[in-house]
Enzyme design. Structure first.
Site, short mmCIF file in Angstrom:
data_model
loop_
_atom_site.label_atom_id
_atom_site.label_comp_id
_atom_site.label_asym_id
_atom_site.label_seq_id
_atom_site.Cartn_x
_atom_site.Cartn_y
_atom_site.Cartn_z
N GLU A 5 -26.74 22.04 -1.53
CA GLU A 5 -27.25 23.40 -1.74
C GLU A 5 -26.29 24.46 -1.21
OE1 GLU A 5 -31.24 23.72 -0.18
OE2 GLU A 5 -32.02 22.25 -1.59
N GLU A 48 -33.24 15.73 -3.82
CA GLU A 48 -34.32 16.10 -2.91
C GLU A 48 -35.54 16.37 -3.78
OE1 GLU A 48 -33.74 19.11 0.15
OE2 GLU A 48 -31.70 18.37 0.45
C1 GAL Z 1 -33.84 21.80 1.28
C2 GAL Z 1 -32.62 21.46 2.11
C3 GAL Z 1 -32.95 20.43 3.16
C4 GAL Z 1 -34.18 20.83 3.90
C5 GAL Z 1 -35.32 20.97 2.94
C6 GAL Z 1 -36.59 21.34 3.70
O1 GAL Z 1 -33.66 22.97 0.59
O2 GAL Z 1 -31.59 20.96 1.32
O3 GAL Z 1 -31.88 20.33 4.06
O4 GAL Z 1 -33.93 22.04 4.51
O5 GAL Z 1 -35.00 21.97 2.02
O6 GAL Z 1 -37.65 21.57 2.89
#
Ligand code: GAL
Length: 916
Positions: A511, A604
């Site tokens: 990100e 993710e």
């Molecule tokens: C994402 C990020 C992760 C963590 C996650 C929490 O955007 O890549 O590192 O922060 O959100 O919800």
């Protein structure tokens, strides 16, 4: 003292002197004749927080920008900011540190020359050999200086876990280097130091490494007094607001002293690939880089033997293949890479369980000069074939493997960042129980031993190097050093980790702000991806995108499309209308249309939130909802999130919604859930807490209800059924209290006190069974699950009585006495009938007698600010954890006791002895 397993010293001083003289004379010969030694430097350290008075920035790596705005509680997907760049106008140490990275900078013109002059630091007491550090804290490595706390209850410190990880720390110890090592090279190998390490030997600056997550080496040789005691001092300097999670602080991974002949296999100097793999035979390609640190050209030969390893990692029998000696020349002060191939017949392949076995091999490389063995180097590897198929996903040894993955941060809960093999193995075992087959190392290179574990246990790994590039997410994060260090950091990770069969994909970023920068951002991505291709052309590259869209330049730079949350769509519900944060419609189809030849998956997914064992009302009828006070998602007064497992961060989705999205888009290769274990820091949505709410497993290692939702999907052949919530609701008599059931079956019938509440079948794109109209009455909930109409699994849940007794259960009742091995002991609060009370919160006290110590306690409650070493801990949702370590070198029976007011105490015995 360094224990080198050498013969004892002669008794009298005169004989000793004679021996030293003789050794000096013979040193060049012996130096060439003794293969490498690798000594673990885990004991004998003294530690101190802060600099001596009056240092005034003279030891700084570089000047840092002022922090103008605190970043605590910033939404994780907030757009990263422009870097603030400042030039140092006073002397800093950077010019002396940069050359440590030279080996990882490809273009010789870009490498850094060490200034001729010594750094102008003046007289620093902590660097002097005669400085008396006896009042410093004696510590063993790995060491995390912040984990013992105390927690910082007030102020903007939630993001970094409310533990004092930032600031300066010094480690000192002496190194006795024998005269016989004269002529040899002596390296300090650091697995990871958090962060901005500078290494000093005998008062002189050797080198250092800013990034806290990489492994690195400095060459101590020019600064050593052979035949004497050498004063080693390592200074670390963690910036405040440098991370979005808890980084830890200190020498938190193993440190080794490696001694070699002047001609030796380079650091991470072997590279094994298996270009042709079939059941009949495998081709193993091996490149060996040999360094010549002398000022004369040399001729050397290299040969390698290959052995199969058994399940304990021990070589089995005779060599299965051999690469005969190849001779080559190496210029003075240079290196040469020798490449060759071997064929292994009927190879035992490496692959993920349960359908495959993670078999490993060992390559033993021998370097000879004039027929004398001068180095011996071992490389573990696996033989496997991984194909990336845009229609199916990841294919390992011909078998399509759906990625059932999780993201994991580096901390080990109450043990902090200090790496512990058993703690890491326990995490992987618990994850495996849920059906996890893949791990994304979010968002940094892991401890090297973690990759040895993933190799041995057969997990597929995404190895990721950075969370930010030039743009920043927190004021003093990695962006400060990205311009100078990205190449060295990336190449270092790749060379260290490329022989691990578990690593299947390299991620160059998570990100990053450069997603927003059109061609300019894509160019940086391309540069990083090219570095990967140079170092390891066998694995694809990726970078995780929560913002870049299919029609932008950024995604085209990488081989594999990794989407964070975009696949399910981000903030699409009506309540987000008009919000200025990221809003994205479900995006897999767009990316598929633009990149029909690329594999894609959710790197993710979810970011679902919950507090273990905590159920709030009303329960949303939706499949997925954000956490709000009014919708039963959260309670901002008590900082708890409902464990009905339907709620997620604003940009995320429940597990159910992710499953539905994946099932609608079968070309998606799978998912990496955010996340496996709760971690320290980033306690979204309640930043006054200490640890996250997003794990499927809490910080103590206790599964949340969500664990069973994933298990039901990821282990379809395991007959299981799980009921929630707990059934102790004296204040809800007759009130609607929804009951949800997670099962690997397809249908279930729920009974309350023997009365059927109806039999329900999972509909299309439904992953749980819900009885949302159950009126609470105490008694027994029983569920009978079915698969294809046949009984499949059963569970019952009863209303329990008052807390009456404590029960202890150890994950292992024998622990080794190596000072590292651990037993994790679960405490349960039971009623008089021995039933676990799923909402008990009694205060308990642990006691350990015998040759072991209580290292830490926890309960998995993100709001619990009791320091981890405390023997007193409140049970949370019926459970607490005690972590016990055997004392080094001692043996015997250990008694662990837990007591609490008005409760019958719990007790168990452990055996401590030789590690097995
Ligand atoms: C994402 C990020 C992760 C963590 C996650 C929490 O955007 O890549 O590192 O922060 O959100 O919800």
């Amino acid at each position: 003292m360094i224990d080198r397993n050498r013969t004892g010293a002669p008794a009298s001083a005169r004989r000793w002197l004679a021996a030293v003289l003789l050794l000096c004379l013979l040193a060049p010969l012996l130096a060439a004749a003794t293969p490498r030694e690798r000594v673990l430097l885990d004991t004998g350290w003294r530690f101190h927080r802060g600099d001596p008075a009056g240092v005034d920035g003279r030891l700084d790596y570089d000047v840092r920008p002022e922090i103008t705005q605190s970043a605590d509680g910033k939404v994780a997907d907030a757009r990263p900011d422009e870097a603030v760049r400042i030039e140092a106008t006073r002397p800093v140490l950077k010019p002396w540190i940069l050359p440590t990275g030279n080996r990882f900078i490809r273009d010789p013109k870009q490498r850094h020359a060490r200034p001729d002059a010594a750094p102008p630091v003046g007289d620093i007491a902590f660097l002097r050999a005669d400085f008396d550090d006896s009042h410093w804290q004696p510590v063993s490595l790995p060491h995390d200086w912040a984990i013992a706390g105390p927690f910082i209850a007030d102020g903007p410190y939630g993001g970094m876990g409310r533990l004092p990880s930032w600031g300066i720390g010094w480690y000192r110890r002496s190194l006795d280097i024998p005269a016989s090592d004269h002529g040899r090279r002596v390296y300090l190998d650091v697995g990871g130091a958090m962060s901005y390490a500078t290494v000093w030997l005998n008062g002189q600056l050797v080198g250092g490494w800013p990034y806290g997550y990489n492994s690195w080496r400095v060459d101590l040789t020019p600064y050593i007094e052979f035949g004497g005691s050498n004063q080693l001092a390592i200074r670390l300097d963690n910036p405040p607001e440098s991370a979005r999670w808890y980084p830890g602080g200190g020498l938190y991974r193993d440190v080794h002293l490696t001694t070699t002949a002047p001609v030796h296999v380079a650091q991470w100097g072997t590279h094994v690939t298996t270009p042709e793999v079939s059941p009949q035979s495998a081709t193993v390609h091996l490149a060996v880089t040999v360094d010549n640190t002398t000022d004369a050209p040399v001729h050397a030969q290299v040969e390698t033997e290959f052995f199969a390893l058994d399940a304990n990692g021990q070589p089995q029998g005779e060599a299965v293949a051999r690469i005969p000696a190849i001779g080559f020349d190496i210029v003075a002060g240079g290196n040469t890479k020798a490449t060759s191939r071997a064929r292994i017949a009927t190879p035992r392949l490496w692959g993920p369980p349960p359908s495959q076995q993670p078999n490993l091999y060992l390559a033993v490389t021998t370097v000879r000069q004039d027929d004398r063995v001068i180095d011996r180097h071992e490389t573990r590897f696996g033989i496997r074939d991984v194909q990336w198929d845009a229609d199916r996903g990841v294919v390992v040894n011909g078998e399509h493997i759906v990625l059932n993955g999780v993201n994991q941060h580096h901390d080990l809960g109450a043990l902090g960042a200090a790496f512990n093999l058993r703690a890491a193995q326990r995490q992987l075992e618990i994850l495996r129980g849920m059906g996890v087959n893949a791990i994304r190392m979010a968002h940094n290179p892991p401890d090297p031993q973690l990759l040895e574990l993933t190799d041995r246990m057969g997990f597929l790994v995404i190895d990721e190097v950075f969370d930010s590039w030039e743009k920043k997410k927190t004021p003093l994060d990695f962006h400060l050093v990205f311009p100078d260090w990205h190449e060295a950091d990336l190449r270092a990770m790749l060379r260290r980790d490329r022989n691990h069969p578990s690593v299947i994909l390299w991620s160059v970023g998570n990100e990053v702000g450069e997603q927003y920068d059109g061609e300019a951002g894509a160019d940086i991505g391309w540069g990083l991806a090219q570095i990967v291709r140079e170092e390891d052309p066998t694995r694809p590259t990726t970078a995780s995108m929560n913002w870049a869209k299919a029609d932008m330049p950024f995604p085209g730079m990488f081989d594999v499309i990794n989407l964070n949350y975009q696949g399910e769509g981000i903030r699409q519900d009506p309540e987000f209308e008009g919000t200025e944060r990221i809003r994205t419609p479900p995006s897999y189809p767009d990316f598929r249309a633009t990149f029909p030849d690329k594999v894609m998956f959710g790197s993710e997914t979810a970011s679902a939130l919950s507090t273990r064992g905590t159920y709030l009302f009303p329960v949303t009828p939706a499949q997925s909802a954000p956490v709000r006070d009014h919708n039963g998602g959260g309670d901002s007064a008590t900082q708890r999130v409902s464990a009905y497992e339907l709620y997620a961060v604003d940009f995320g989705s429940s597990a159910d919604k992710v499953f539905a999205t994946l099932d609608r888009h079968p070309y998606v290769a799978g998912e990496f859930v955010w996340n496996g274990f709760d971690y320290l820091g980033e306690p979204t949505p309640y930043y006054s807490a200490r640890s996250s709410y997003s794990g499927m497993i809490d910080l103590a290692g206790f599964p949340k209800d969500r664990y069973y939702l994933y298990q039901a999907r990821w282990r379809p052949d395991l007959p299981m059924v799980h009921i929630l919530p707990h059934w102790n609701w004296p204040n809800r008599m007759g009130v609607v209290t929804p009951v949800h059931v997670f099962t690997s079956g397809d249908e279930a019938e729920l009974f309350l006190n023997g009365v059927s509440q109806g039999r329900k079948k999972k509909g299309r794109h439904e992953y749980r069974l819900r009885w949302d109209a159950v009126a609470y009455q105490p008694g027994e909930l029983r569920v009978q699950a079915y698969r294809n109409g046949k009984p499949w699994a059963q569970a019952t849940l009863e209303t329990t009585g008052a807390p009456a007794q404590l029960a202890l259960e150890a994950d292992r009742s024998r622990i080794g006495n190596d000072g590292r091995d651990l037993s994790f002991i679960t405490l349960r609060v039971l009623d008089a009938q021995g039933r676990a009370i799923r909402n008990a919160d009694n205060l308990v006290r642990f006691e350990v007698q015998g040759p072991a110590e209580l290292v830490a306690t926890d309960n998995g409650d993100p709001r619990d600010l009791t320091a981890f070493p405390s023997p007193e801990r409140r049970a949370f949702s019926g459970l607490a954890l005690a972590i016990v370590r055997g004392l080094p070198g001692q043996s015997g029976t250990v008694t662990v006791k837990a007591s609490g007011d008005g409760l019958q105490a719990g007790e168990l015995q452990l055996q401590v002895g030789q590690p097995q």
